[in-house]
Design a protein around this motif. Structure first.
Motif, PDB file in Angstrom:
ATOM      1  N   ALA A   1      -9.915 -16.541  16.400  1.00 46.50           N
ATOM      2  CA  ALA A   1     -10.208 -17.210  15.125  1.00 46.50           C
ATOM      3  C   ALA A   1     -11.522 -16.711  14.541  1.00 46.50           C
ATOM      4  N   ASP A   2     -12.538 -16.602  15.373  1.00 44.34           N
ATOM      5  CA  ASP A   2     -13.851 -16.160  14.921  1.00 44.34           C
ATOM      6  C   ASP A   2     -13.815 -14.700  14.473  1.00 44.34           C
ATOM      7  N   HIS A   3     -13.244 -13.846  15.292  1.00 43.10           N
ATOM      8  CA  HIS A   3     -13.179 -12.418  14.987  1.00 43.10           C
ATOM      9  C   HIS A   3     -12.359 -12.169  13.721  1.00 43.10           C
ATOM     10  N   ASN A   4     -11.202 -12.811  13.630  1.00 44.64           N
ATOM     11  CA  ASN A   4     -10.358 -12.624  12.452  1.00 44.64           C
ATOM     12  C   ASN A   4     -11.055 -13.111  11.188  1.00 44.64           C
ATOM     13  N   ALA A   5     -11.719 -14.264  11.260  1.00 48.57           N
ATOM     14  CA  ALA A   5     -12.401 -14.789  10.073  1.00 48.57           C
ATOM     15  C   ALA A   5     -13.485 -13.816   9.608  1.00 48.57           C
ATOM     16  N   TYR A   6     -14.221 -13.260  10.540  1.00 52.59           N
ATOM     17  CA  TYR A   6     -15.290 -12.322  10.200  1.00 52.59           C
ATOM     18  C   TYR A   6     -14.736 -11.084   9.498  1.00 52.59           C
ATOM     19  N   HIS A   7     -13.727 -10.467  10.092  1.00 54.24           N
ATOM     20  CA  HIS A   7     -13.217  -9.214   9.531  1.00 54.24           C
ATOM     21  C   HIS A   7     -12.306  -9.429   8.322  1.00 54.24           C
ATOM     22  N   VAL A   8     -11.625 -10.561   8.235  1.00 62.33           N
ATOM     23  CA  VAL A   8     -10.891 -10.875   7.011  1.00 62.33           C
ATOM     24  C   VAL A   8     -11.895 -11.041   5.871  1.00 62.33           C
ATOM     25  N   GLY A   9     -13.033 -11.657   6.161  1.00 66.04           N
ATOM     26  CA  GLY A   9     -14.089 -11.767   5.160  1.00 66.04           C
ATOM     27  C   GLY A   9     -14.583 -10.397   4.715  1.00 66.04           C
ATOM     28  N   GLN A  10     -14.726  -9.479   5.667  1.00 64.91           N
ATOM     29  CA  GLN A  10     -15.116  -8.114   5.310  1.00 64.91           C
ATOM     30  C   GLN A  10     -14.061  -7.460   4.428  1.00 64.91           C
ATOM     31  N   LEU A  11     -12.797  -7.676   4.759  1.00 66.48           N
ATOM     32  CA  LEU A  11     -11.712  -7.094   3.969  1.00 66.48           C
ATOM     33  C   LEU A  11     -11.739  -7.640   2.539  1.00 66.48           C
ATOM     34  N   VAL A  12     -11.994  -8.924   2.410  1.00 67.75           N
ATOM     35  CA  VAL A  12     -12.116  -9.510   1.067  1.00 67.75           C
ATOM     36  C   VAL A  12     -13.288  -8.871   0.324  1.00 67.75           C
ATOM     37  N   MET A  13     -14.420  -8.694   1.004  1.00 61.67           N
ATOM     38  CA  MET A  13     -15.586  -8.085   0.360  1.00 61.67           C
ATOM     39  C   MET A  13     -15.292  -6.646  -0.057  1.00 61.67           C
ATOM     40  N   VAL A  14     -14.633  -5.880   0.795  1.00 62.31           N
ATOM     41  CA  VAL A  14     -14.270  -4.502   0.444  1.00 62.31           C
ATOM     42  C   VAL A  14     -13.346  -4.507  -0.765  1.00 62.31           C
ATOM     43  N   ARG A  15     -12.404  -5.423  -0.796  1.00 61.97           N
ATOM     44  CA  ARG A  15     -11.516  -5.510  -1.956  1.00 61.97           C
ATOM     45  C   ARG A  15     -12.305  -5.853  -3.218  1.00 61.97           C
TER      46      ARG A  15
ATOM     47  N   LEU B   1     -15.432  -5.090  -3.817  1.00 60.55           N
ATOM     48  CA  LEU B   1     -16.174  -3.886  -4.178  1.00 60.55           C
ATOM     49  C   LEU B   1     -15.273  -2.821  -4.816  1.00 60.55           C
ATOM     50  N   LEU B   2     -14.004  -2.848  -4.444  1.00 55.90           N
ATOM     51  CA  LEU B   2     -13.036  -1.909  -5.017  1.00 55.90           C
ATOM     52  C   LEU B   2     -12.429  -2.437  -6.314  1.00 55.90           C
ATOM     53  N   GLY B   3     -12.807  -3.645  -6.708  1.00 56.06           N
ATOM     54  CA  GLY B   3     -12.262  -4.244  -7.923  1.00 56.06           C
ATOM     55  C   GLY B   3     -10.823  -4.709  -7.750  1.00 56.06           C
ATOM     56  N   ALA B   4     -10.449  -5.037  -6.503  1.00 52.87           N
ATOM     57  CA  ALA B   4      -9.057  -5.394  -6.210  1.00 52.87           C
ATOM     58  C   ALA B   4      -8.930  -6.783  -5.587  1.00 52.87           C
ATOM     59  N   TRP B   5      -9.770  -7.700  -6.021  1.00 55.53           N
ATOM     60  CA  TRP B   5      -9.703  -9.067  -5.496  1.00 55.53           C
ATOM     61  C   TRP B   5      -9.806 -10.037  -6.653  1.00 55.53           C
TER      62      TRP B   5
END
Length: 160
Positions: free
Chosen positions: A139-153, A155-159
């Motif tokens: 749960a902790d690991h997934n939340a952290y990296h899903v958050g990173q994925l949202v941030m990358v999106r 930054l890419l203008g895709a969120w």
């Protein structure tokens, strides 16, 4: 014998792993991303969406298998947990990784819900870990990296 709160704990863990609670879900983070962006690393970020997806998949798979089998051998850290390629070979590789992530999450949920699973027992082959600890780790690991994925999106203008 399970105590009276065992069922509640199991359901809290399942919700923590599968529902939005206070953050975006995995499904939210991967849905609607166009294939042209799978391999893009935006300015200010270290990883592409593909690298984050694959890292999420590999790490979760490792934790699930460790929780189920004392014969499981984890990949070498850190290279075994991060893809070298910035982009998947094709859209099918992305979809396969998404499906594998969801499958392994379902496997962990089934392990947690199984009344035969002692959430507090030390996992054979480990050094003190329990299924409860591994569920919280996912749960902790997934939340952290899903958050990173949202941030990358973002930054890419895709969120959003």
């Amino acid at each position: 014998m399970a105590d009276r709160n065992d069922g509640a704990l199991r359901e809290h863990l399942v919700k923590l792993l599968t529902e939005a609670q206070a953050h975006a879900t995995f499904d939210d983070a991967v849905k609607g991303l166009v294939p042209a962006l799978y391999g893009k690393v935006p300015a200010g970020a270290e990883h592409s969406p593909w690298q984050l997806l694959e890292h999420l998949r590999i790490a979760q798979w490792d934790i699930v298998e460790f929780s189920r089998s004392e014969k499981h051998e984890s990949p070498k850290w850190p290279e075994g947990y991060w893809p070298k390629e910035k982009a998947p070979a094709d859209e099918k590789a992305w979809e396969k990784s998404v499906r594998a992530f969801k499958h392994d999450l379902k496997e962990m949920v089934e392990l947690i819900r199984d009344p035969k699973t002692d959430l507090y027992a030390k996992i054979p082959g480990g050094d003190g870990q329990t299924v409860l600890r591994e569920a919280l780790l996912i749960a902790d690991h997934n939340a952290y990296h899903v958050g990173q994925l949202v941030m990358v999106r973002r930054l890419l203008g895709a969120w959003g």
